[in-house]
Design a protein around this motif. Structure first.
Motif, mmCIF file in Angstrom:
data_model
loop_
_atom_site.group_PDB
_atom_site.id
_atom_site.type_symbol
_atom_site.label_atom_id
_atom_site.label_comp_id
_atom_site.label_asym_id
_atom_site.label_seq_id
_atom_site.Cartn_x
_atom_site.Cartn_y
_atom_site.Cartn_z
ATOM 1 N N LYS A 119 31.098 50.616 49.707
ATOM 2 C CA LYS A 119 31.881 49.385 49.692
ATOM 3 C C LYS A 119 32.151 49.008 48.238
ATOM 4 O O LYS A 119 31.230 48.943 47.418
ATOM 5 C CB LYS A 119 31.131 48.262 50.396
ATOM 6 N N SER A 120 33.418 48.776 47.898
ATOM 7 C CA SER A 120 33.783 48.404 46.534
ATOM 8 C C SER A 120 33.401 46.953 46.273
ATOM 9 O O SER A 120 33.060 46.209 47.207
ATOM 10 C CB SER A 120 35.285 48.595 46.310
ATOM 11 N N THR A 121 33.486 46.546 45.023
ATOM 12 C CA THR A 121 33.178 45.155 44.686
ATOM 13 C C THR A 121 34.171 44.190 45.325
ATOM 14 O O THR A 121 33.861 43.017 45.493
ATOM 15 C CB THR A 121 33.175 44.946 43.158
ATOM 16 N N GLU A 122 35.353 44.696 45.707
ATOM 17 C CA GLU A 122 36.352 43.872 46.392
ATOM 18 C C GLU A 122 36.169 43.904 47.906
ATOM 19 O O GLU A 122 36.943 43.307 48.647
ATOM 20 C CB GLU A 122 37.779 44.332 46.050
ATOM 21 N N GLY A 123 35.167 44.651 48.396
ATOM 22 C CA GLY A 123 34.900 44.716 49.823
ATOM 23 C C GLY A 123 35.639 45.811 50.563
ATOM 24 O O GLY A 123 35.571 45.880 51.788
ATOM 25 N N GLN A 124 36.348 46.673 49.845
ATOM 26 C CA GLN A 124 37.086 47.766 50.491
ATOM 27 C C GLN A 124 36.145 48.935 50.786
ATOM 28 O O GLN A 124 35.215 49.202 50.029
ATOM 29 C CB GLN A 124 38.207 48.257 49.594
#
Length: 54
Positions: free
Chosen positions: A8-13
């Motif tokens: 999970k990326s820091t942007e939630g993707q």
């Protein structure tokens, strides 16, 4: 052996990683990884070698 991991990326993707491990002729293990679903022309990737540490 090939396996996939979803991060999970820091942007939630959701970001999918694909790893591959191969036995080398010298008995070592060669591991490589790459991002599967990154929509960029310069996809990050990496290759490394593993060894047992005592």
């Amino acid at each position: 052996m090939i396996w996939n991991v979803t991060l999970k990326s820091t942007e939630g993707q959701a970001i999918r990683m694909r790893y591959q491990a191969n036995l080398a002729a010298d008995g070592g293990l060669k591991v490589s990884g790459s991002f599967v679903n990154v929509g960029a022309s310069n996809k990050p990737y990496g290759t490394g070698r593993c060894k047992a540490v005592k």
